[in-house]
Enzyme design. Structure first.
Site, short mmCIF file in Angstrom:
data_model
loop_
_atom_site.label_atom_id
_atom_site.label_comp_id
_atom_site.label_asym_id
_atom_site.label_seq_id
_atom_site.Cartn_x
_atom_site.Cartn_y
_atom_site.Cartn_z
N SER A 187 71.78 25.41 -41.84
CA SER A 187 71.32 24.84 -40.58
C SER A 187 72.37 24.79 -39.48
CB SER A 187 70.76 23.43 -40.81
OG SER A 187 69.57 23.50 -41.54
N LYS B 85 73.45 16.92 -32.70
CA LYS B 85 72.13 17.03 -33.32
C LYS B 85 71.58 15.62 -33.52
CE LYS B 85 70.14 19.25 -37.47
NZ LYS B 85 70.54 20.06 -38.66
N SER C 150 68.29 24.41 -38.80
CA SER C 150 67.61 23.32 -38.14
C SER C 150 68.35 22.78 -36.92
CB SER C 150 67.37 22.18 -39.13
OG SER C 150 68.61 21.62 -39.58
#
Length: 213
Positions: free
Chosen positions: A158, A53, A134
């Site tokens: 997330s 990420k 996310s």
């Protein structure tokens, strides 16, 4: 994996899961292959391509946190968890899309887009739907086999949300099990980083590489 990114992320279904690819990935892979031949594997992730990420600091790629305003944010060191992955022999293949600054559940971002545009990460299972957030870019990338193992972060769901949306095994570690040093913060009382994988065993192996203060 690079061929799959080209075929499925940037064209075809256009998942929008990858923000940055490591320009030295092939070179690093060749060096790790040679090291394995000469000395044997240095860890259980030796030569394994990892997708992070894009809120994990990386010395060799910018860390945008999904925001176009941070496209030139180049740190001079790796996040602590990234150091653990590299020490175990992993190749950081690229950085994945996310909700800007990890705030949201649909993985909408402006990094790498035209000014004023916001795009979202599509689920490989239903490209007219979001991959969740996310850490949706990581989720879509691993579900579509754009990398072997992914890492996301979780403050309020997330890792868990995109893992659920994309049929993955996601682990939100107990806060403190792995260092958050070098991860762009959202809420320090809750932030934690962990693996997103296609199997339980992969998740366990990946987590083992990053635990520690």
């Amino acid at each position: 994996y690079l061929a799959r990114v080209a075929a499925y992320d940037k064209q075809g279904p256009r998942l929008n899961a990858i923000l940055t690819l490591n320009p030295r990935a092939r070179e690093e892979a060749a060096a790790l292959d040679q090291e394995r031949r000469d000395q044997g594997p240095c860890g259980r992730l030796h030569g394994i391509p990892i997708i992070l990420k894009d809120n994990y600091d990386t010395v060799d790629m910018p860390t945008t946190a999904g925001c176009g305003c941070w496209e030139d944010n180049q740190t001079d060191d790796d996040a602590a968890m990234v150091e653990g992955l590299r020490a175990d022999g992993a190749i950081i293949l690229g950085k994945a899309s996310l909700d800007e600054f990890a705030f949201g559940f649909t993985s909408q971002f402006s990094a790498g887009s035209e000014p004023g545009d916001t795009v979202y990460v599509a689920s490989p299972y239903a490209t007219d739907k979001t991959a969740g957030g996310s850490s949706g870019g990581t989720g879509a990338a691993i579900a579509a086999n754009l990398g072997a193992i992914g890492f996301g972060t979780d403050t309020g769901g997330s890792i868990r949300v995109p893992s659920s949306y994309n049929q993955l095994v996601g682990v939100r570690p107990t806060v403190g099990l792995a260092s958050r040093d070098g991860i762009v913060p959202l809420a320090l009382s809750q932030d934690t980083g962990g693996p997103m994988t296609r199997s339980v065993s992969d998740a366990a192996i990946a987590l083992d590489a990053v635990v520690g203060s």
